[in-house]
Design a protein around this motif. Sequence first.
Motif, PDB file in Angstrom:
ATOM      1  N   ALA A  84       0.839  -1.202   0.000  1.00 25.52           N
ATOM      2  CA  ALA A  84       0.000   0.000   0.000  1.00 25.52           C
ATOM      3  C   ALA A  84       0.873   1.251   0.000  1.00 25.52           C
ATOM      4  O   ALA A  84       0.556   2.246  -0.670  1.00 25.52           O
ATOM      5  CB  ALA A  84      -0.931  -0.005   1.213  1.00 25.52           C
ATOM      6  N   HIS A  85       1.987   1.218   0.744  1.00 30.70           N
ATOM      7  CA  HIS A  85       2.898   2.364   0.757  1.00 30.70           C
ATOM      8  C   HIS A  85       3.491   2.604  -0.628  1.00 30.70           C
ATOM      9  O   HIS A  85       3.536   3.739  -1.105  1.00 30.70           O
ATOM     10  CB  HIS A  85       4.015   2.123   1.777  1.00 30.70           C
ATOM     11  CG  HIS A  85       5.015   3.243   1.852  1.00 30.70           C
ATOM     12  ND1 HIS A  85       4.694   4.515   2.270  1.00 30.70           N
ATOM     13  CD2 HIS A  85       6.342   3.286   1.529  1.00 30.70           C
ATOM     14  CE1 HIS A  85       5.765   5.287   2.229  1.00 30.70           C
ATOM     15  NE2 HIS A  85       6.768   4.569   1.776  1.00 30.70           N
ATOM     16  N   LEU A  86       3.910   1.532  -1.277  1.00 32.50           N
ATOM     17  CA  LEU A  86       4.459   1.682  -2.627  1.00 32.50           C
ATOM     18  C   LEU A  86       3.390   2.228  -3.578  1.00 32.50           C
ATOM     19  O   LEU A  86       3.693   3.031  -4.465  1.00 32.50           O
ATOM     20  CB  LEU A  86       4.994   0.338  -3.137  1.00 32.50           C
ATOM     21  CG  LEU A  86       6.243  -0.195  -2.427  1.00 32.50           C
ATOM     22  CD1 LEU A  86       6.588  -1.594  -2.932  1.00 32.50           C
ATOM     23  CD2 LEU A  86       7.431   0.744  -2.608  1.00 32.50           C
ATOM     24  N   GLY A  87       2.142   1.797  -3.394  1.00 31.27           N
ATOM     25  CA  GLY A  87       1.065   2.335  -4.217  1.00 31.27           C
ATOM     26  C   GLY A  87       0.867   3.818  -3.987  1.00 31.27           C
ATOM     27  O   GLY A  87       0.646   4.585  -4.943  1.00 31.27           O
ATOM     28  N   GLN A  88       0.935   4.253  -2.731  1.00 30.60           N
ATOM     29  CA  GLN A  88       0.837   5.682  -2.425  1.00 30.60           C
ATOM     30  C   GLN A  88       1.976   6.449  -3.093  1.00 30.60           C
ATOM     31  O   GLN A  88       1.767   7.516  -3.671  1.00 30.60           O
ATOM     32  CB  GLN A  88       0.907   5.912  -0.918  1.00 30.60           C
ATOM     33  CG  GLN A  88      -0.368   5.649  -0.158  1.00 30.60           C
ATOM     34  CD  GLN A  88      -0.193   5.990   1.308  1.00 30.60           C
ATOM     35  OE1 GLN A  88       0.867   5.788   1.899  1.00 30.60           O
ATOM     36  NE2 GLN A  88      -1.250   6.513   1.915  1.00 30.60           N
ATOM     37  N   LEU A 112       7.729  -3.942  -6.989  1.00 29.60           N
ATOM     38  CA  LEU A 112       7.690  -2.723  -7.784  1.00 29.60           C
ATOM     39  C   LEU A 112       7.099  -2.989  -9.170  1.00 29.60           C
ATOM     40  O   LEU A 112       6.303  -2.204  -9.686  1.00 29.60           O
ATOM     41  CB  LEU A 112       9.098  -2.136  -7.902  1.00 29.60           C
ATOM     42  CG  LEU A 112       9.655  -1.522  -6.608  1.00 29.60           C
ATOM     43  CD1 LEU A 112      11.154  -1.289  -6.721  1.00 29.60           C
ATOM     44  CD2 LEU A 112       8.937  -0.215  -6.285  1.00 29.60           C
ATOM     45  N   SER A 113       7.478  -4.108  -9.757  1.00 39.53           N
ATOM     46  CA  SER A 113       6.967  -4.455 -11.075  1.00 39.53           C
ATOM     47  C   SER A 113       5.457  -4.662 -11.054  1.00 39.53           C
ATOM     48  O   SER A 113       4.732  -4.160 -11.921  1.00 39.53           O
ATOM     49  CB  SER A 113       7.662  -5.725 -11.578  1.00 39.53           C
ATOM     50  OG  SER A 113       7.137  -6.128 -12.830  1.00 39.53           O
ATOM     51  N   ARG A 114       4.971  -5.379 -10.041  1.00 41.80           N
ATOM     52  CA  ARG A 114       3.529  -5.639  -9.934  1.00 41.80           C
ATOM     53  C   ARG A 114       2.740  -4.350  -9.739  1.00 41.80           C
ATOM     54  O   ARG A 114       1.573  -4.262 -10.114  1.00 41.80           O
ATOM     55  CB  ARG A 114       3.255  -6.590  -8.769  1.00 41.80           C
ATOM     56  CG  ARG A 114       3.620  -8.045  -9.020  1.00 41.80           C
ATOM     57  CD  ARG A 114       2.700  -8.708 -10.044  1.00 41.80           C
ATOM     58  NE  ARG A 114       1.296  -8.652  -9.655  1.00 41.80           N
ATOM     59  CZ  ARG A 114       0.681  -9.569  -8.897  1.00 41.80           C
ATOM     60  NH1 ARG A 114       1.361 -10.611  -8.439  1.00 41.80           N
ATOM     61  NH2 ARG A 114      -0.608  -9.459  -8.630  1.00 41.80           N
ATOM     62  N   LEU A 115       3.372  -3.351  -9.149  1.00 41.43           N
ATOM     63  CA  LEU A 115       2.685  -2.098  -8.842  1.00 41.43           C
ATOM     64  C   LEU A 115       2.882  -1.030  -9.905  1.00 41.43           C
ATOM     65  O   LEU A 115       2.520   0.133  -9.698  1.00 41.43           O
ATOM     66  CB  LEU A 115       3.158  -1.575  -7.476  1.00 41.43           C
ATOM     67  CG  LEU A 115       2.649  -2.410  -6.294  1.00 41.43           C
ATOM     68  CD1 LEU A 115       3.391  -2.076  -5.028  1.00 41.43           C
ATOM     69  CD2 LEU A 115       1.151  -2.184  -6.093  1.00 41.43           C
ATOM     70  N   GLY A 116       3.445  -1.407 -11.058  1.00 42.96           N
ATOM     71  CA  GLY A 116       3.521  -0.466 -12.165  1.00 42.96           C
ATOM     72  C   GLY A 116       4.777   0.364 -12.226  1.00 42.96           C
ATOM     73  O   GLY A 116       4.739   1.515 -12.686  1.00 42.96           O
ATOM     74  N   PHE A 117       5.888  -0.204 -11.781  1.00 38.71           N
ATOM     75  CA  PHE A 117       7.191   0.448 -11.883  1.00 38.71           C
ATOM     76  C   PHE A 117       8.139  -0.387 -12.732  1.00 38.71           C
ATOM     77  O   PHE A 117       8.007  -1.611 -12.813  1.00 38.71           O
ATOM     78  CB  PHE A 117       7.835   0.617 -10.499  1.00 38.71           C
ATOM     79  CG  PHE A 117       7.207   1.651  -9.619  1.00 38.71           C
ATOM     80  CD1 PHE A 117       7.519   2.993  -9.771  1.00 38.71           C
ATOM     81  CD2 PHE A 117       6.335   1.276  -8.601  1.00 38.71           C
ATOM     82  CE1 PHE A 117       6.961   3.951  -8.937  1.00 38.71           C
ATOM     83  CE2 PHE A 117       5.775   2.223  -7.760  1.00 38.71           C
ATOM     84  CZ  PHE A 117       6.088   3.574  -7.930  1.00 38.71           C
ATOM     85  N   MET A 142      19.259   0.652  -2.458  1.00 35.46           N
ATOM     86  CA  MET A 142      18.541   1.800  -2.985  1.00 35.46           C
ATOM     87  C   MET A 142      18.248   1.534  -4.453  1.00 35.46           C
ATOM     88  O   MET A 142      19.125   1.102  -5.201  1.00 35.46           O
ATOM     89  CB  MET A 142      19.368   3.084  -2.832  1.00 35.46           C
ATOM     90  CG  MET A 142      18.615   4.364  -3.159  1.00 35.46           C
ATOM     91  SD  MET A 142      19.660   5.848  -2.942  1.00 35.46           S
ATOM     92  CE  MET A 142      19.996   5.795  -1.186  1.00 35.46           C
ATOM     93  N   MET A 143      17.003   1.778  -4.858  1.00 38.83           N
ATOM     94  CA  MET A 143      16.579   1.527  -6.229  1.00 38.83           C
ATOM     95  C   MET A 143      15.978   2.770  -6.844  1.00 38.83           C
ATOM     96  O   MET A 143      15.376   3.587  -6.131  1.00 38.83           O
ATOM     97  CB  MET A 143      15.534   0.408  -6.289  1.00 38.83           C
ATOM     98  CG  MET A 143      16.033  -0.970  -5.942  1.00 38.83           C
ATOM     99  SD  MET A 143      14.698  -2.206  -6.123  1.00 38.83           S
ATOM    100  CE  MET A 143      15.646  -3.728  -5.924  1.00 38.83           C
ATOM    101  N   VAL A 144      16.120   2.893  -8.148  1.00 36.92           N
ATOM    102  CA  VAL A 144      15.407   3.912  -8.919  1.00 36.92           C
ATOM    103  C   VAL A 144      14.394   3.180  -9.772  1.00 36.92           C
ATOM    104  O   VAL A 144      14.749   2.271 -10.542  1.00 36.92           O
ATOM    105  CB  VAL A 144      16.354   4.721  -9.822  1.00 36.92           C
ATOM    106  CG1 VAL A 144      15.565   5.750 -10.633  1.00 36.92           C
ATOM    107  CG2 VAL A 144      17.423   5.414  -9.001  1.00 36.92           C
TER     108      VAL A 144
END
Length: 325
Positions: free
Chosen positions: A210-214, A265-270, A319-321
């Motif tokens: 949820a945090h990554l989605g925010q 990240l991939s599942r959430l659209g990154f 750390m990721m971009v």
Amino acid sequence: MNAVEAVYEQWQRLCALKSDFKLKDESGRAILAELCTRRHGHFDAWLTEIAQLPIWQETQVNVAKNCPEVMVQQALSMAEKESLLKGLEALMPWRKGPFSIAGIQIDSEWRSDFKYQRLLDLGVTLAGQQILDVGTGNGYFLYRLLGSGAHLAVGVDPSWHYFAQFLALQRYFAQERAVYLPMTLDDALLTDFDITLSMGVLYHRRDPLAHLGQLRETLRADGRLILETLVVEGDEQTVFMPKERYAGMRNVWFLPSVAALGRWLSRLGFEVEAQTEVVQTTPLEQRATNWMQRQSLKDFMQADGQLTKEGLPPPKRVMMVARKL
């Protein structure tokens, strides 16, 4: 200045610098007014200390250094030095930094410049960008981002203690394009940023997805997320939850492997564009000092530094971009 005035001043600056927030002025003020009613019990006393800090007309400011610095042109009197030191010490503990103000070195618990250098090593373009720092602490990264040429640096953090430290720092650094709101994204979702930072926050969230989605919602189309968090070894299915504490911390929930974090990240659209090597946190980067005289990392590690006091693997970070698709 009282608490409401201090917060509204930050909000007004944000609305002036980021015009789309003017449309949210009424709702934003209502949210901040409610938060002010739940401020830390010491906040008003901290404001009094800040108001008594000495100021000088002629100063030189450098926020591009590892240790952001304010230099005073004239020699300080003994009374001025004592007043400055007393006021800054009243805001202890200082966990993020370092800073240098009129010759006084604030040696914070965290050498935050280590983390910022890892950010720079990723090669992300910061110049000219509107950047949001989620969990900004006392704003150290806001100053460094502006020193790297950012157009706007906005920090959110629910800690009123950190907010007080930021207000004290701003008395000297006076960066008009630095904005601090004592809140979380749960209180109000800030949007349309070029870059969002979330460093050292994800493992404190009970629902990391949820945090990554925010965080994704804070970004404009094609914006970049800079995410730094604790990780463990393992494959795409590896996620570790401590039984109780981790390195002395109660509020640690999910520690993914690097591969699992990439899948999240991939599942959430990154799309992950770059990442650092996994780095172990050591007492060189996090330690007790005269400005943070409480227990720190060393106190929560076994003598050889190979395991935490709980017998768990030592804290390691990546750390990721990630680009918003």
